[in-house]
Enzyme design. Structure first.
Site, PDB file in Angstrom:
ATOM      1  N   LYS A 239      20.724 -15.892 -12.725  1.00 54.19           N
ATOM      2  CA  LYS A 239      21.505 -17.050 -13.201  1.00 54.19           C
ATOM      3  C   LYS A 239      21.382 -17.138 -14.733  1.00 54.19           C
ATOM      4  O   LYS A 239      22.316 -17.548 -15.411  1.00 54.19           O
ATOM      5  CB  LYS A 239      21.027 -18.364 -12.560  1.00 54.19           C
ATOM      6  CG  LYS A 239      21.369 -18.557 -11.104  1.00 54.19           C
ATOM      7  CD  LYS A 239      22.844 -18.618 -10.784  1.00 54.19           C
ATOM      8  CE  LYS A 239      23.526 -19.938 -11.027  1.00 54.19           C
ATOM      9  NZ  LYS A 239      24.956 -19.920 -10.578  1.00 54.19           N
TER      10      LYS A 239
ATOM     11  N   TYR B  14      17.008 -15.004  -8.073  1.00 50.58           N
ATOM     12  CA  TYR B  14      18.147 -15.922  -8.224  1.00 50.58           C
ATOM     13  C   TYR B  14      18.161 -16.477  -9.645  1.00 50.58           C
ATOM     14  O   TYR B  14      19.158 -16.365 -10.365  1.00 50.58           O
ATOM     15  CB  TYR B  14      18.024 -17.059  -7.184  1.00 50.58           C
ATOM     16  CG  TYR B  14      18.947 -18.235  -7.432  1.00 50.58           C
ATOM     17  CD1 TYR B  14      20.283 -18.171  -7.080  1.00 50.58           C
ATOM     18  CD2 TYR B  14      18.465 -19.413  -8.039  1.00 50.58           C
ATOM     19  CE1 TYR B  14      21.133 -19.253  -7.311  1.00 50.58           C
ATOM     20  CE2 TYR B  14      19.310 -20.492  -8.270  1.00 50.58           C
ATOM     21  CZ  TYR B  14      20.640 -20.401  -7.903  1.00 50.58           C
ATOM     22  OH  TYR B  14      21.480 -21.468  -8.146  1.00 50.58           O
TER      23      TYR B  14
HETATM   24  N1  LIG Z   1      22.857 -25.881  -4.245  1.00 50.47           N
HETATM   25  C1  LIG Z   1      22.146 -26.216  -5.301  1.00 50.47           C
HETATM   26  O1  LIG Z   1      21.191 -27.002  -5.223  1.00 50.47           O
HETATM   27  C2  LIG Z   1      22.492 -25.644  -6.638  1.00 50.47           C
HETATM   28  C3  LIG Z   1      23.501 -24.702  -6.782  1.00 50.47           C
HETATM   29  N2  LIG Z   1      23.813 -24.241  -8.027  1.00 50.47           N
HETATM   30  C4  LIG Z   1      24.907 -23.266  -8.204  1.00 50.47           C
HETATM   31  O2  LIG Z   1      26.101 -23.838  -7.709  1.00 50.47           O
HETATM   32  C5  LIG Z   1      26.967 -22.813  -7.204  1.00 50.47           C
HETATM   33  C6  LIG Z   1      27.421 -23.182  -5.812  1.00 50.47           C
HETATM   34  O3  LIG Z   1      26.289 -23.306  -4.976  1.00 50.47           O
HETATM   35  P1  LIG Z   1      26.421 -23.738  -3.459  1.00 50.47           P
HETATM   36  O4  LIG Z   1      27.734 -24.360  -3.228  1.00 50.47           O
HETATM   37  O5  LIG Z   1      25.182 -24.473  -3.127  1.00 50.47           O
HETATM   38  O6  LIG Z   1      26.361 -22.311  -2.752  1.00 50.47           O
HETATM   39  P2  LIG Z   1      27.138 -21.765  -1.465  1.00 50.47           P
HETATM   40  O7  LIG Z   1      26.367 -20.578  -0.992  1.00 50.47           O
HETATM   41  O8  LIG Z   1      27.411 -22.857  -0.503  1.00 50.47           O
HETATM   42  O9  LIG Z   1      28.532 -21.290  -2.085  1.00 50.47           O
HETATM   43  C7  LIG Z   1      28.721 -20.086  -2.765  1.00 50.47           C
HETATM   44  C8  LIG Z   1      29.957 -19.398  -2.219  1.00 50.47           C
HETATM   45  O10 LIG Z   1      30.146 -18.158  -2.928  1.00 50.47           O
HETATM   46  C9  LIG Z   1      30.404 -17.137  -1.963  1.00 50.47           C
HETATM   47  N3  LIG Z   1      30.075 -15.817  -2.476  1.00 50.47           N
HETATM   48  C10 LIG Z   1      28.853 -15.218  -2.510  1.00 50.47           C
HETATM   49  N4  LIG Z   1      28.977 -13.984  -2.993  1.00 50.47           N
HETATM   50  C11 LIG Z   1      30.270 -13.785  -3.283  1.00 50.47           C
HETATM   51  C12 LIG Z   1      31.014 -12.680  -3.795  1.00 50.47           C
HETATM   52  N5  LIG Z   1      30.429 -11.513  -4.092  1.00 50.47           N
HETATM   53  N6  LIG Z   1      32.344 -12.805  -3.974  1.00 50.47           N
HETATM   54  C13 LIG Z   1      32.963 -13.969  -3.635  1.00 50.47           C
HETATM   55  N7  LIG Z   1      32.319 -15.036  -3.150  1.00 50.47           N
HETATM   56  C14 LIG Z   1      30.998 -14.940  -2.967  1.00 50.47           C
HETATM   57  C15 LIG Z   1      29.519 -17.545  -0.808  1.00 50.47           C
HETATM   58  O11 LIG Z   1      29.836 -16.848   0.380  1.00 50.47           O
HETATM   59  P3  LIG Z   1      28.620 -16.574   1.437  1.00 50.47           P
HETATM   60  O12 LIG Z   1      28.160 -17.920   1.894  1.00 50.47           O
HETATM   61  O13 LIG Z   1      29.256 -15.743   2.486  1.00 50.47           O
HETATM   62  O14 LIG Z   1      27.551 -15.855   0.656  1.00 50.47           O
HETATM   63  C16 LIG Z   1      29.816 -19.035  -0.741  1.00 50.47           C
HETATM   64  O15 LIG Z   1      31.003 -19.285  -0.032  1.00 50.47           O
HETATM   65  C17 LIG Z   1      26.175 -21.517  -7.296  1.00 50.47           C
HETATM   66  O16 LIG Z   1      26.571 -20.822  -8.450  1.00 50.47           O
HETATM   67  C18 LIG Z   1      24.739 -21.969  -7.429  1.00 50.47           C
HETATM   68  O17 LIG Z   1      23.992 -21.036  -8.179  1.00 50.47           O
HETATM   69  C19 LIG Z   1      23.160 -24.675  -9.134  1.00 50.47           C
HETATM   70  C20 LIG Z   1      22.179 -25.604  -9.034  1.00 50.47           C
HETATM   71  C21 LIG Z   1      21.746 -26.143  -7.781  1.00 50.47           C
HETATM   72  C1  LIG Z   2      10.005 -27.370   3.074  1.00 46.36           C
HETATM   73  C2  LIG Z   2       9.946 -28.387   1.984  1.00 46.36           C
HETATM   74  C3  LIG Z   2       8.668 -28.467   1.265  1.00 46.36           C
HETATM   75  C4  LIG Z   2      11.059 -28.335   0.983  1.00 46.36           C
HETATM   76  C5  LIG Z   2      12.433 -28.328   1.589  1.00 46.36           C
HETATM   77  C6  LIG Z   2      13.480 -28.651   0.585  1.00 46.36           C
HETATM   78  C7  LIG Z   2      13.911 -27.449  -0.223  1.00 46.36           C
HETATM   79  C8  LIG Z   2      14.699 -26.542   0.692  1.00 46.36           C
HETATM   80  C9  LIG Z   2      14.731 -27.912  -1.426  1.00 46.36           C
HETATM   81  C10 LIG Z   2      13.931 -28.810  -2.360  1.00 46.36           C
HETATM   82  C11 LIG Z   2      14.376 -28.535  -3.781  1.00 46.36           C
HETATM   83  C12 LIG Z   2      15.609 -27.692  -3.585  1.00 46.36           C
HETATM   84  C13 LIG Z   2      16.180 -26.924  -4.707  1.00 46.36           C
HETATM   85  C14 LIG Z   2      16.940 -25.777  -4.453  1.00 46.36           C
HETATM   86  C15 LIG Z   2      17.095 -25.254  -3.057  1.00 46.36           C
HETATM   87  C16 LIG Z   2      16.582 -26.179  -1.959  1.00 46.36           C
HETATM   88  C17 LIG Z   2      15.282 -26.824  -2.365  1.00 46.36           C
HETATM   89  C18 LIG Z   2      14.218 -25.770  -2.634  1.00 46.36           C
HETATM   90  C19 LIG Z   2      17.472 -24.918  -5.568  1.00 46.36           C
HETATM   91  C20 LIG Z   2      16.512 -23.749  -5.701  1.00 46.36           C
HETATM   92  C21 LIG Z   2      18.870 -24.394  -5.256  1.00 46.36           C
HETATM   93  C22 LIG Z   2      19.420 -23.537  -6.341  1.00 46.36           C
HETATM   94  C23 LIG Z   2      19.160 -24.011  -7.725  1.00 46.36           C
HETATM   95  O1  LIG Z   2      19.859 -23.625  -8.613  1.00 46.36           O
HETATM   96  C24 LIG Z   2      18.006 -24.864  -8.001  1.00 46.36           C
HETATM   97  C25 LIG Z   2      17.607 -25.745  -6.853  1.00 46.36           C
HETATM   98  C26 LIG Z   2      16.344 -26.519  -7.164  1.00 46.36           C
HETATM   99  C27 LIG Z   2      15.982 -27.459  -6.071  1.00 46.36           C
END
Ligand SMILES: NC(=O)C1=CN([C@@H]2O[C@H](COP(=O)(O)OP(=O)(O)OC[C@H]3O[C@@H](n4cnc5c(N)ncnc54)[C@H](OP(=O)(O)O)[C@@H]3O)[C@@H](O)[C@H]2O)C=CC1
Ligand SMILES: CC(C)CCC[C@@H](C)[C@H]1CC[C@H]2C3=C(CC[C@]12C)[C@@]1(C)CCC(=O)C[C@@H]1CC3
Length: 382
Positions: free
Chosen positions: A185, A181
């Site tokens: 990214k 991932y």
């Molecule tokens: N959540 C976090 O803590 C963090 C997230 N990010 C970034 O933020 C963004 C959003 O994350 P988040 O909202 O948590 O993720 P989600 O998985 O909730 O949202 C991503 C969406 O993109 C869709 N998707 C995946 N593949 C494709 C594709 N090939 N074409 C079109 N759509 C697609 C997914 O569908 P499906 O669910 O079916 O795969 C989903 O609906 C991402 O770019 C992630 O890398 C960055 C830092 C932290």
């Molecule tokens: C089981 C426990 C020890 C931890 C449970 C919590 C974790 C699922 C989350 C804690 C920090 C989170 C995190 C992300 C995903 C969910 C956690 C691991 C990311 C990897 C999501 C995508 C990103 O871009 C970075 C995030 C960093 C923190």
């Protein structure tokens, strides 16, 4: 202000004219004459945006806020998870340029928030969607005459599993990213920032949030609760003093919209990356405990040495790889999660504060409260 001619601009102009010169009442006609310059055309078209990944956790919060701010929104996603007035859904894979071109008709601003879930360990999928797919998104944006692209990157692009304290954007990209991932990214961010070209009229910026949480988050709270329900949330990895950034989803949305609205040819943000967090680093285990206790579960109490847990997680991960043809099991404590749970990883937002006036709109305590309240079905005993 200028309007860039693109293959789609005639169609866009046509739709604009249809919208401001409808065959209708005299008051409408009076309004139509009030908005009759190219400047208002430009303002109108800049309020038309597309959210790629708009069905996801962050994407949907972004769409809701954009609607509230008067934007017209097209969502492009591989799935449709909701319906909202004012939103047009385009279901498709972002690797499909033709499908993207349909969704980007008349759009001047694109938010790219799609990615496969980090928990998936599918290298080929990450490469196809995050790298090739982003390349396709950029090509489609150029062909459709899109003027601004805002990427949701991740602060993890600089994280290698060792401590980061108050990390700034000039930290080098991770040489040994902790998973596929993160690896993809990094490439995705590089592609988007390199595509920023004022001459060609395409401006780009990357927002790097960290640990997004909030209502409807599909990973952080659900994984935590699942681990607690299986009785595995008794232990603190390390001494529990490691500070981490968690970012309430509204603050990420605020940073994304702020960057889009600040993105102009003369702006310092063009082609740059920005950390967007709550700007309130917190002890990882205090944050987890607040959520667990808020939902009626016990907070973890017993400390385990970091290296021991990391070693065990590595062993389990290797075993799961070796045994995957025979038994499918997914360990909760992956090496990546152990590193995220036991190391410092917090980032400075001073660049975003300085260049675009960023300030979190929801504090951490309030964010935690709103998150806990939004998961009644995950409460202990529910
Ligand atoms: N959540 C976090 O803590 C963090 C997230 N990010 C970034 O933020 C963004 C959003 O994350 P988040 O909202 O948590 O993720 P989600 O998985 O909730 O949202 C991503 C969406 O993109 C869709 N998707 C995946 N593949 C494709 C594709 N090939 N074409 C079109 N759509 C697609 C997914 O569908 P499906 O669910 O079916 O795969 C989903 O609906 C991402 O770019 C992630 O890398 C960055 C830092 C932290
Ligand atoms: C089981 C426990 C020890 C931890 C449970 C919590 C974790 C699922 C989350 C804690 C920090 C989170 C995190 C992300 C995903 C969910 C956690 C691991 C990311 C990897 C999501 C995508 C990103 O871009 C970075 C995030 C960093 C923190």
């Amino acid at each position: 202000s200028s309007v860039r001619l693109s293959p789609n601009s005639l169609a866009t102009l046509f739709r604009f004219l249809k919208e401001i010169f409808p065959v209708s009442s005299s008051s409408n006609r009076r309004n139509a004459f009030r908005i009759s310059s190219l400047e208002s055309f430009s303002a109108w078209s800049s309020k038309r945006c597309a959210v790629i990944g708009g069905s996801g956790f962050l994407g949907r919060h972004l769409v809701e806020k954009l609607l509230g701010k008067g934007y017209t929104v097209s969502v492009f996603d591989i799935r449709q998870s909701y319906e909202l007035p004012g939103v047009t859904f385009h279901q498709g894979d972002l690797c499909d340029k033709q499908a993207l071109l349909t969704a980007l008709q008349g759009v001047s601003l694109v938010f790219h928030c799609a990615s496969p879930a980090p928990a998936s360990d599918d290298k080929a999928l990450f490469q196809r969607v995050n790298i090739q797919g982003t390349h396709t998104v950029l090509q489609a944006c150029t062909e459709a005459g899109v003027q601004k692209v805002v990427l949701t990157s991740s602060a993890s692009v600089v994280f290698e599993g060792t401590d980061i304290k108050d990390g700034r954007e000039d930290l080098p990209y991770a040489k040994k990213p902790i998973d596929y991932y993160t690896e993809t990214k990094i490439e995705q961010e590089k592609l988007v920032l390199k595509a920023c070209d004022k001459e060609k009229g395409l401006l780009t910026v990357a927002i790097r949030p960290h640990g997004i949480f909030g209502p409807r988050d599909p990973q952080l709270v659900p994984i935590l609760v699942d681990t607690a329900r299986r009785g595995n949330m008794k232990f603190i990895i390390g001494d529990g003093s490691n500070l981490v950034d968690f970012t309430f989803v509204d603050n990420v949305v605020h940073g994304l919209i702020l960057s889009a609205e600040s993105l102009r040819p003369e702006s310092p943000i063009c082609g740059k990356a920005y950390h967007i967090t709550n700007d309130e680093p917190v002890r990882f285990w205090d944050f987890m405990s607040d959520i667990l206790v808020g939902l009626g579960y016990a907070a973890p109490r017993y400390n385990l040495p970091y290296t021991l847990v990391y070693g065990l997680a590595l062993l389990l991960w290797l075993l799961s790889l070796l045994l995957c043809p025979l038994v499918a099991f997914k360990p909760t404590f992956t090496p990546m999660r152990v590193a995220l749970a036991g190391k410092h990883h917090f980032y400075s937002c001073s660049r975003a504060k300085q260049d675009m006036g960023y300030k979190p709109v929801v504090g951490l305590k309030d964010g935690i409260r709103r998150t806990v309240e939004s998961y009644p079905h995950l409460r202990h005993g529910a």
